[in-house]
Design a protein around this motif. Structure first.
Motif, PDB file in Angstrom:
ATOM      1  N   ILE A 172       0.846  -1.190   0.000  1.00 43.75           N
ATOM      2  CA  ILE A 172       0.000   0.000   0.000  1.00 43.75           C
ATOM      3  C   ILE A 172       0.881   1.240   0.000  1.00 43.75           C
ATOM      4  O   ILE A 172       1.859   1.306   0.747  1.00 43.75           O
ATOM      5  N   HIS A 173       0.516   2.213  -0.825  1.00 42.58           N
ATOM      6  CA  HIS A 173       1.159   3.539  -0.793  1.00 42.58           C
ATOM      7  C   HIS A 173       0.068   4.536  -0.435  1.00 42.58           C
ATOM      8  O   HIS A 173      -0.912   4.690  -1.151  1.00 42.58           O
ATOM      9  N   CYS A 174       0.260   5.227   0.690  1.00 42.83           N
ATOM     10  CA  CYS A 174      -0.767   6.130   1.228  1.00 42.83           C
ATOM     11  C   CYS A 174      -0.698   7.545   0.646  1.00 42.83           C
ATOM     12  O   CYS A 174      -1.125   8.497   1.304  1.00 42.83           O
ATOM     13  N   GLY A 175      -0.205   7.702  -0.541  1.00 38.42           N
ATOM     14  CA  GLY A 175      -0.282   8.982  -1.233  1.00 38.42           C
ATOM     15  C   GLY A 175       0.968   9.835  -1.179  1.00 38.42           C
ATOM     16  O   GLY A 175       1.907   9.578  -0.444  1.00 38.42           O
ATOM     17  N   ASP A 176       0.948  10.871  -2.015  1.00 44.53           N
ATOM     18  CA  ASP A 176       2.078  11.745  -2.286  1.00 44.53           C
ATOM     19  C   ASP A 176       3.256  10.969  -2.869  1.00 44.53           C
ATOM     20  O   ASP A 176       4.414  11.189  -2.521  1.00 44.53           O
TER      21      ASP A 176
END
Length: 172
Positions: free
Chosen positions: A31-35
């Motif tokens: 998972i990559h939580c953004g930016d």
């Protein structure tokens, strides 16, 4: 279920690639939580569940509810829920989405806590950490009935940052 969680890489494909190489082969999801500041089809994000951060283009979704091995995971960047000031709006959204695990970023500060049977994890930042020196990511080990272990790792060396890790026993 074992899940690698990262956030706030701000355009660095090298750090994402390095973290994915460090992670063990028994990871069930990434998972990559953004930016990320990358395009949705960038090779560094292949097979990675990614949400939009406040520095990302609109091609990514604002939030995702993902099920990995029966665990309901709510993923958001956190800027829409004011996570730098409070976790209350995020906890309301997690309850609405019936999440068991909530993954978020935005603050660049690693955090893991449990509230009302839900585990919340901010992996910190892969590029620009705040409130500690290490650039970090997290690995969550969670089964439906057993304890939940959140371990943090130095994104540059792959070494565990044991002072940040936590274990939770959920009541539900």
């Amino acid at each position: 279920m074992k899940c690698l969680i990262m956030s706030d890489s701000h355009g660095s494909t090298e750090v994402i690639t390095n973290v994915l190489e460090q992670a063990s082969s028994d990871i069930d999801g990434v998972i990559h939580c953004g930016d990320s500041e990358l395009s949705i089809d960038h090779p560094a994000l292949k097979n990675v569940c990614v949400v939009r951060g406040n520095c990302d283009s609109s091609e990514f979704p604002e939030e995702i509810l993902e099920k990995i091995q029966g665990i309901s995971i709510y993923i958001t960047h956190g800027h829409l829920y004011n996570v730098k000031m409070t976790y209350v709006p995020l906890s309301y959204r997690a309850e609405e989405r019936e999440a068991q695990l909530v993954c978020f970023g935005h603050s660049h500060v690693p955090a893991a806590f449990e509230e009302n049977g839900v585990v919340y994890v901010n992996p910190g930042s892969l590029l620009l950490p705040r409130q500690q020196l290490e650039k970090t990511y997290a690995i969550v080990d969670m089964t439906g009935t057993g304890p939940v272990t959140v371990s943090y790792y130095n994104a540059e060396t792959g070494e565990e940052v044991s002072s940040l890790g936590k274990t939770f026993t959920l009541s539900k």
